[in-house]
Design a protein around this motif. Sequence first.
Motif, mmCIF file in Angstrom:
data_model
loop_
_atom_site.group_PDB
_atom_site.id
_atom_site.type_symbol
_atom_site.label_atom_id
_atom_site.label_comp_id
_atom_site.label_asym_id
_atom_site.label_seq_id
_atom_site.Cartn_x
_atom_site.Cartn_y
_atom_site.Cartn_z
ATOM 1 N N ARG A 139 0.817 -1.209 0.000
ATOM 2 C CA ARG A 139 0.000 0.000 0.000
ATOM 3 C C ARG A 139 0.853 1.263 0.000
ATOM 4 O O ARG A 139 0.523 2.260 -0.658
ATOM 5 N N VAL A 140 1.960 1.244 0.726
ATOM 6 C CA VAL A 140 2.783 2.443 0.907
ATOM 7 C C VAL A 140 3.813 2.600 -0.208
ATOM 8 O O VAL A 140 4.449 3.634 -0.330
ATOM 9 N N SER A 141 3.967 1.593 -1.051
ATOM 10 C CA SER A 141 4.974 1.675 -2.120
ATOM 11 C C SER A 141 4.746 2.886 -3.016
ATOM 12 O O SER A 141 5.693 3.594 -3.377
ATOM 13 N N MET A 142 3.504 3.149 -3.372
ATOM 14 C CA MET A 142 3.221 4.280 -4.246
ATOM 15 C C MET A 142 3.501 5.624 -3.578
ATOM 16 O O MET A 142 4.161 6.486 -4.181
ATOM 17 N N GLN A 189 1.983 -0.710 10.999
ATOM 18 C CA GLN A 189 3.135 0.151 11.251
ATOM 19 C C GLN A 189 4.447 -0.501 10.794
ATOM 20 O O GLN A 189 5.330 0.160 10.255
ATOM 21 N N VAL A 190 4.565 -1.827 11.022
ATOM 22 C CA VAL A 190 5.786 -2.523 10.611
ATOM 23 C C VAL A 190 5.943 -2.478 9.100
ATOM 24 O O VAL A 190 7.036 -2.240 8.578
ATOM 25 N N GLY A 191 4.837 -2.695 8.375
ATOM 26 C CA GLY A 191 4.901 -2.646 6.918
ATOM 27 C C GLY A 191 5.260 -1.268 6.401
ATOM 28 O O GLY A 191 6.076 -1.127 5.477
ATOM 29 N N THR A 192 4.649 -0.236 6.996
ATOM 30 C CA THR A 192 5.006 1.134 6.620
ATOM 31 C C THR A 192 6.460 1.416 6.961
ATOM 32 O O THR A 192 7.176 2.099 6.212
ATOM 33 N N LEU A 193 6.898 0.871 8.096
ATOM 34 C CA LEU A 193 8.281 1.035 8.536
ATOM 35 C C LEU A 193 9.256 0.370 7.565
ATOM 36 O O LEU A 193 10.275 0.951 7.176
ATOM 37 N N VAL A 194 8.929 -0.863 7.150
ATOM 38 C CA VAL A 194 9.818 -1.610 6.245
ATOM 39 C C VAL A 194 9.918 -0.909 4.897
ATOM 40 O O VAL A 194 11.020 -0.698 4.363
ATOM 41 N N THR A 195 8.765 -0.531 4.324
ATOM 42 C CA THR A 195 8.808 0.155 3.031
ATOM 43 C C THR A 195 9.437 1.536 3.166
ATOM 44 O O THR A 195 10.151 1.987 2.260
ATOM 45 N N GLY A 196 9.169 2.204 4.297
ATOM 46 C CA GLY A 196 9.780 3.511 4.501
ATOM 47 C C GLY A 196 11.283 3.440 4.635
ATOM 48 O O GLY A 196 12.001 4.321 4.138
ATOM 49 N N GLY A 197 11.803 2.406 5.313
ATOM 50 C CA GLY A 197 13.240 2.266 5.502
ATOM 51 C C GLY A 197 13.917 1.583 4.324
ATOM 52 O O GLY A 197 14.718 2.180 3.601
ATOM 53 N N PHE A 210 11.800 19.445 2.572
ATOM 54 C CA PHE A 210 13.183 19.241 3.007
ATOM 55 C C PHE A 210 13.874 18.314 2.006
ATOM 56 O O PHE A 210 14.092 17.134 2.273
ATOM 57 N N PRO A 211 14.206 18.821 0.816
ATOM 58 C CA PRO A 211 14.727 17.960 -0.258
ATOM 59 C C PRO A 211 16.052 17.288 0.064
ATOM 60 O O PRO A 211 16.378 16.257 -0.518
ATOM 61 N N SER A 212 16.820 17.842 0.990
ATOM 62 C CA SER A 212 18.115 17.241 1.315
ATOM 63 C C SER A 212 18.034 16.212 2.430
ATOM 64 O O SER A 212 19.036 15.582 2.775
ATOM 65 N N SER A 213 16.845 16.008 2.999
ATOM 66 C CA SER A 213 16.703 15.070 4.108
ATOM 67 C C SER A 213 16.697 13.636 3.590
ATOM 68 O O SER A 213 16.394 13.371 2.425
ATOM 69 N N LYS A 214 17.035 12.698 4.483
ATOM 70 C CA LYS A 214 17.066 11.289 4.125
ATOM 71 C C LYS A 214 15.666 10.684 4.240
ATOM 72 O O LYS A 214 14.998 10.848 5.249
ATOM 73 N N GLY A 215 15.275 9.959 3.207
ATOM 74 C CA GLY A 215 13.943 9.392 3.189
ATOM 75 C C GLY A 215 13.698 8.400 4.300
ATOM 76 O O GLY A 215 12.595 8.300 4.840
ATOM 77 N N TRP A 216 14.727 7.643 4.703
ATOM 78 C CA TRP A 216 14.508 6.624 5.726
ATOM 79 C C TRP A 216 14.218 7.233 7.095
ATOM 80 O O TRP A 216 13.686 6.553 7.973
ATOM 81 N N VAL A 217 14.529 8.536 7.283
ATOM 82 C CA VAL A 217 14.242 9.179 8.569
ATOM 83 C C VAL A 217 12.754 9.481 8.684
ATOM 84 O O VAL A 217 12.064 9.007 9.593
#
Length: 371
Positions: free
Chosen positions: A41-44, A164-172, A270-277
């Motif tokens: 779901r969060v991939s997009m 939350q874990v799934g969002t966390l995994v795809t987010g990280g 914040f274009p210079s920020s890291k996505g995994w954060v």
Amino acid sequence: MPPPPDEARRDAAQDAQWSRPECQAWTGTLLLGTCLLYCARVSMPVCAVAMSQDFGWSKKEAGVVLSSFFWGYCLTQVAGGHLGDRIGGEKVILLSASAWGFITAATPLLPHLGSAHLLSMTTSRVLTGVLQGVYFPALTSLLSQRVRDSERAFAYSTVGVGSQVGTLVTGGVGSLLLERYGWQSVFYFSGGLTLLWAYCVHRYLLNEKALLMALGVLAQGVPMSTRTKVPWRQLFQKPSVWAIVLSQLSSACSFFILLSWLPTFFRETFPSSKGWVFNVVPWLVAIPSSLFSGFLSDHLISQGYRTITVRKLMQVGSLHFPSGAPGAWGSWPKSSDFWDRVEASTADVLMSTGNRLRKGRPQSSQRPDVS
């Protein structure tokens, strides 16, 4: 002398409940399934900015793609619960997961089929929403029939932690894959894992004969149940039912706005920020809150509090903040510090997810309490 019908139904329901080892195995399996549901779901949302750059989408066109998931999602909620009651929630979950896993894994191939990128991506998201829409109603049907009432809230909140874990995994992991290998790798990752999960469930947990029978029932058309008649008119005349509808509406609006637009907001502000954060921190903090809400609900019920009282207490305690937070976000100055925004989004996600899981506790299949 045969037992009364109500007593016979209670005995049959108790016989259908999982043993402790079975409950543990299925809880872990469904936790992973919910995790993979949110991975897909969060991939997009995670890839929306990169895909907009590749395909030349405007903000409006990107919004169409992001929102199209919910066009399909809202269509199959009732059908998912009905199918779960008729053929078994575990079978509905497995069949839908196999289909949405395939669509997610095939999403990167769609641009090669033609130049109508917006149409093809929108269609794939609508279909994904249709297939994922049956998941939680089927899950509620399954747990209400197979898990003891005294353990149901904790089981549901444990399974719900997968969101939350799934969002966390795809987010990280997804953010790292996005930066190194492109947006296509995120869809291959989430879709491939879902297909692997579906294969393992079919191989080790489900009876193949029962699954084939369920497919046969679906092919012939699922008959409507004639054993019970739901007093719809009486239900919709109760103020408590409309209170549930409105609380679900307000909670879902704030939660899914965050889920869909938070990555885009941080990437553009914040274009210079890291996505995994910003894709990880808010959902990481929400996990203990989700588990604690289920534990607290079960504890209060075991102490003699009415189930409906516990539900009201949990909802009132968590609804007020998420419903107003999205509006507050728009009034913040753009000069606000990055970590201030991360902290605010974390607090909002914390309250939104806790409220959704408290509200989602499945009730006993005997008689709903909406007083």
